[in-house]
Design a protein around this motif. Sequence first.
Motif, PDB file in Angstrom:
ATOM      1  N   TYR A 363      25.837  27.777  35.009  1.00  0.00           N
ATOM      2  CA  TYR A 363      26.673  28.838  35.015  1.00  0.00           C
ATOM      3  C   TYR A 363      28.196  28.097  35.658  1.00  0.00           C
ATOM      4  O   TYR A 363      28.267  26.536  35.932  1.00  0.00           O
ATOM      5  CB  TYR A 363      26.717  29.417  36.437  1.00  0.00           C
ATOM      6  N   SER A 364      29.108  28.419  34.410  1.00  0.00           N
ATOM      7  CA  SER A 364      30.864  28.035  34.968  1.00  0.00           C
ATOM      8  C   SER A 364      31.599  29.150  35.220  1.00  0.00           C
ATOM      9  O   SER A 364      31.554  29.611  34.704  1.00  0.00           O
ATOM     10  CB  SER A 364      31.218  27.450  33.501  1.00  0.00           C
ATOM     11  N   VAL A 365      32.492  28.850  36.128  1.00  0.00           N
ATOM     12  CA  VAL A 365      33.775  29.608  35.531  1.00  0.00           C
ATOM     13  C   VAL A 365      35.071  29.201  34.972  1.00  0.00           C
ATOM     14  O   VAL A 365      35.114  28.102  35.209  1.00  0.00           O
ATOM     15  CB  VAL A 365      34.257  29.772  37.336  1.00  0.00           C
ATOM     16  N   LEU A 366      35.267  30.517  34.133  1.00  0.00           N
ATOM     17  CA  LEU A 366      35.930  29.960  32.707  1.00  0.00           C
ATOM     18  C   LEU A 366      37.869  30.295  32.760  1.00  0.00           C
ATOM     19  O   LEU A 366      38.327  29.601  32.476  1.00  0.00           O
ATOM     20  CB  LEU A 366      35.581  31.153  31.746  1.00  0.00           C
ATOM     21  N   GLU A 367      37.969  31.049  34.376  1.00  0.00           N
ATOM     22  CA  GLU A 367      38.731  31.229  34.833  1.00  0.00           C
ATOM     23  C   GLU A 367      38.856  31.653  35.772  1.00  0.00           C
ATOM     24  O   GLU A 367      38.214  32.285  36.741  1.00  0.00           O
ATOM     25  CB  GLU A 367      39.134  33.192  33.680  1.00  0.00           C
ATOM     26  N   ASP A 368      40.122  31.298  36.948  1.00  0.00           N
ATOM     27  CA  ASP A 368      40.195  31.741  37.834  1.00  0.00           C
ATOM     28  C   ASP A 368      40.453  32.990  38.616  1.00  0.00           C
ATOM     29  O   ASP A 368      40.951  33.688  38.529  1.00  0.00           O
ATOM     30  CB  ASP A 368      41.631  30.662  38.794  1.00  0.00           C
ATOM     31  N   PHE A 369      39.307  33.583  39.517  1.00  0.00           N
ATOM     32  CA  PHE A 369      38.907  34.417  40.027  1.00  0.00           C
ATOM     33  C   PHE A 369      38.465  34.896  41.246  1.00  0.00           C
ATOM     34  O   PHE A 369      38.443  33.450  41.914  1.00  0.00           O
ATOM     35  CB  PHE A 369      38.521  35.413  39.055  1.00  0.00           C
ATOM     36  N   MET A 370      38.213  35.341  42.186  1.00  0.00           N
ATOM     37  CA  MET A 370      38.391  35.229  43.244  1.00  0.00           C
ATOM     38  C   MET A 370      36.791  34.977  43.052  1.00  0.00           C
ATOM     39  O   MET A 370      35.570  35.914  44.114  1.00  0.00           O
ATOM     40  CB  MET A 370      38.753  36.979  44.021  1.00  0.00           C
ATOM     41  N   SER A 371      36.547  33.627  43.460  1.00  0.00           N
ATOM     42  CA  SER A 371      35.021  33.809  43.345  1.00  0.00           C
ATOM     43  C   SER A 371      34.548  33.666  45.001  1.00  0.00           C
ATOM     44  O   SER A 371      35.916  32.792  45.661  1.00  0.00           O
ATOM     45  CB  SER A 371      34.299  32.509  43.176  1.00  0.00           C
ATOM     46  N   SER A 372      33.467  33.572  45.112  1.00  0.00           N
ATOM     47  CA  SER A 372      33.172  33.457  46.633  1.00  0.00           C
ATOM     48  C   SER A 372      31.722  32.626  46.796  1.00  0.00           C
ATOM     49  O   SER A 372      30.940  32.135  45.839  1.00  0.00           O
ATOM     50  CB  SER A 372      32.717  34.624  47.449  1.00  0.00           C
ATOM     51  N   THR A 373      31.653  31.581  47.287  1.00  0.00           N
ATOM     52  CA  THR A 373      30.500  30.949  47.939  1.00  0.00           C
ATOM     53  C   THR A 373      28.963  32.168  47.997  1.00  0.00           C
ATOM     54  O   THR A 373      27.690  31.661  48.324  1.00  0.00           O
ATOM     55  CB  THR A 373      30.296  30.135  49.100  1.00  0.00           C
ATOM     56  N   TRP A 374      30.212  33.465  48.465  1.00  0.00           N
ATOM     57  CA  TRP A 374      28.930  33.989  48.573  1.00  0.00           C
ATOM     58  C   TRP A 374      28.902  34.990  47.298  1.00  0.00           C
ATOM     59  O   TRP A 374      27.622  36.242  47.376  1.00  0.00           O
ATOM     60  CB  TRP A 374      29.478  35.479  50.010  1.00  0.00           C
ATOM     61  N   TYR A 429      27.459  37.673  39.693  1.00  0.00           N
ATOM     62  CA  TYR A 429      27.674  38.396  40.072  1.00  0.00           C
ATOM     63  C   TYR A 429      28.848  38.350  41.851  1.00  0.00           C
ATOM     64  O   TYR A 429      28.789  37.552  43.077  1.00  0.00           O
ATOM     65  CB  TYR A 429      26.813  39.689  41.474  1.00  0.00           C
ATOM     66  N   SER A 430      29.537  38.561  41.721  1.00  0.00           N
ATOM     67  CA  SER A 430      30.742  38.055  42.067  1.00  0.00           C
ATOM     68  C   SER A 430      31.181  39.821  43.821  1.00  0.00           C
ATOM     69  O   SER A 430      31.024  40.322  43.026  1.00  0.00           O
ATOM     70  CB  SER A 430      31.864  38.427  41.005  1.00  0.00           C
ATOM     71  N   THR A 431      31.114  39.139  44.675  1.00  0.00           N
ATOM     72  CA  THR A 431      31.161  39.515  46.366  1.00  0.00           C
ATOM     73  C   THR A 431      32.878  40.173  46.082  1.00  0.00           C
ATOM     74  O   THR A 431      32.479  41.163  46.787  1.00  0.00           O
ATOM     75  CB  THR A 431      30.403  38.870  47.561  1.00  0.00           C
TER      76      THR A 431
END
Length: 466
Positions: A363-374, A429-431
């Motif tokens: 997986y790759s994050v393409l744009e900054d968002f509120m990603s989490s280790t959860w 899935y973004s928590t």
Amino acid sequence: MNTGRGGTDKCRIHIVTWNVATAEPSEDATSLLQLDAQPPPDLYVIGLQEVNATPVRFITDLISEDSWSHVFTNSLAPRGFVKVTSVRMQGLLLLLFAKQIHLPYIRNIQTTYTRTGVFGYWGNKGGVSVRFSFYGHMICFLNCHLAAHMNNALQRVDEFEYILETQDFDIYDTPQIRDHKVVFWFGDLNFRIADHGLHFLRSSINSGRLNLLWGKDQLIMMKKKEAFLQEFEEGPLNFKPTYKFDRNSDTYDTSTPKTWLGLNGKKRKPAWTDRILWRIKPKPLPSEEDDEKASTSTDEEQDEYPVLVTQDKYTSDMSYGVSDHKPVIATFSLELRKVFDTPLVRVSPVGIWSAGQDALLTYSVLEDFMSSTWDWIGLYKVGFKTASDYETFVWVRENELPEINEVIQISVDKGQIPLLGGQYVLGYYSTNMQSITGLSDSFQILESKHAVMEGLVPEDINGVNK
């Protein structure tokens, strides 16, 4: 979603409103959802009123999905629609389904509700809503059940205005319903047909001269008086009034008038209680300063991403009889330019996946968002029902958040790979966002030949016959 004019895309929305009068679903939903329509919708939005909400039943529904949600979810999932969210306030229920392909572009989903009935305590009247960004366009759906009875038209208007003014969302640019670019308002709005007697009403309906009744429809009359109602559009009422029917029939109320406290009861007059309207956010009025600049500006520059709403159908479905109301259906085309068309996360399987063997994904994050280790990545069988309807899942990298475009590899233990092969997708899935922000293309998992030979895979699993 089809391509429209001038680089725009056309999104189709199917809306149902139905007062189910505490009945249980006993009929096939195919006609109600027009499942065979081509091209199919992109979004389904279903608003119900008077879902059975006795205390015992309501507590049961909190533990497990209510029977109406169950029917709609099971009807739509095999056709590639996923339940995005739902909101319930006692008897009011609002469901949002989307084609699987749209899930990463439905963001900032929020739901809320407002009570208006019985001093606002029990929630038997009021409104429930869901709002979200769809390819960058702010859309809100509001399902209402307003005050009943002929003489309460003003109260109904007041209740609707109260809902519009008090419902708020934790979104900085669209904190209230009317801040959204497009609003759909529907439900058992309970507006009646004033003045006309029962005989005239029924003869006008039976002869197909429905236009004779429009002028005395309370909502149409109220729209002429109330500026905020004039912002909402409605198609022509070219279908029979949807209330009140004898159950399991197409016959208007034949019940014997009852008396209560010495007052003569009356048969309910037919009425268009069940309605679907929409509102496009009005352009702000220009200030004097703007007027001076007007010669150098165009509408296109003022709104680079306009939305054009067209109602394609507005009708009722007389084939459903479990309630004393008939369901009302509206279909819309939204012509829009996508503000964005890339997901927040790209996720994909690595190589061939086989049951009984360890697997890899990236997986790759393409744009900054509120990603989490959860956050987590789910493995879904094609035709999955909700974001939580996964076969298995793995956590994202736990020691540090990813850099933009960094490719991160995660292993999936062979014990988590389904023994039964088939078509699957991976979903990130973004928590924090509480939604799927990235989906892989569908891919094949090869079934375990060893498991088949050993008889570990049953003949019939998940409804699929071997």
